[in-house]
Design a protein around this motif. Structure first.
Motif, mmCIF file in Angstrom:
data_model
loop_
_atom_site.group_PDB
_atom_site.id
_atom_site.type_symbol
_atom_site.label_atom_id
_atom_site.label_comp_id
_atom_site.label_asym_id
_atom_site.label_seq_id
_atom_site.Cartn_x
_atom_site.Cartn_y
_atom_site.Cartn_z
ATOM 1 N N TRP A 1 -27.868 -0.451 77.419
ATOM 2 C CA TRP A 1 -27.273 -0.861 76.140
ATOM 3 C C TRP A 1 -26.477 0.270 75.503
ATOM 4 O O TRP A 1 -25.482 0.018 74.819
ATOM 5 C CB TRP A 1 -28.355 -1.366 75.195
ATOM 6 N N ALA A 2 -26.876 1.503 75.718
ATOM 7 C CA ALA A 2 -26.142 2.635 75.149
ATOM 8 C C ALA A 2 -24.746 2.738 75.769
ATOM 9 O O ALA A 2 -23.749 2.937 75.065
ATOM 10 C CB ALA A 2 -26.920 3.929 75.348
ATOM 11 N N VAL B 1 -18.805 1.707 75.544
ATOM 12 C CA VAL B 1 -17.612 1.016 76.049
ATOM 13 C C VAL B 1 -17.019 0.136 74.962
ATOM 14 O O VAL B 1 -15.807 0.116 74.750
ATOM 15 C CB VAL B 1 -17.943 0.194 77.315
ATOM 16 N N PHE B 2 -17.871 -0.579 74.234
ATOM 17 C CA PHE B 2 -17.397 -1.430 73.144
ATOM 18 C C PHE B 2 -16.715 -0.604 72.059
ATOM 19 O O PHE B 2 -15.633 -0.956 71.577
ATOM 20 C CB PHE B 2 -18.553 -2.226 72.542
#
Length: 78
Positions: free
Chosen positions: A5-6, A11-12
């Motif tokens: 998730w990190a 990336v987001f």
């Protein structure tokens, strides 16, 4: 299967910042080519944007094109 998730958040975040930056540069380029210089009485001149505004607009467009070319390079090279 596990999701990092990190890394997904990084990336987001980078994608969001770069997208807003490129759209902002393109917008500055459009404004630079469309804004007419003002005469002394406040009326817009009829001959279009001045040379510095046009040069800045072309620089913004060149940076946008370079960012797109770099993105294509990253996709092809991978």
């Amino acid at each position: 299967m596990s999701i990092d998730w990190a890394a997904l958040g990084q990336v987001f975040g980078v994608t969001l910042v770069v997208t807003v930056g490129i759209v902002g540069l393109f917008t500055l380029g459009i404004v630079g080519t469309s804004r007419a210089p003002r005469q002394e009485d406040g009326a817009a001149a009829a001959d279009g944007p001045g040379a510095p505004a046009r040069a800045g607009a072309y620089a913004c467009f060149a940076l946008c094109a370079a960012a797109v070319a770099y993105g294509i390079y990253l996709i092809v090279a991978a």
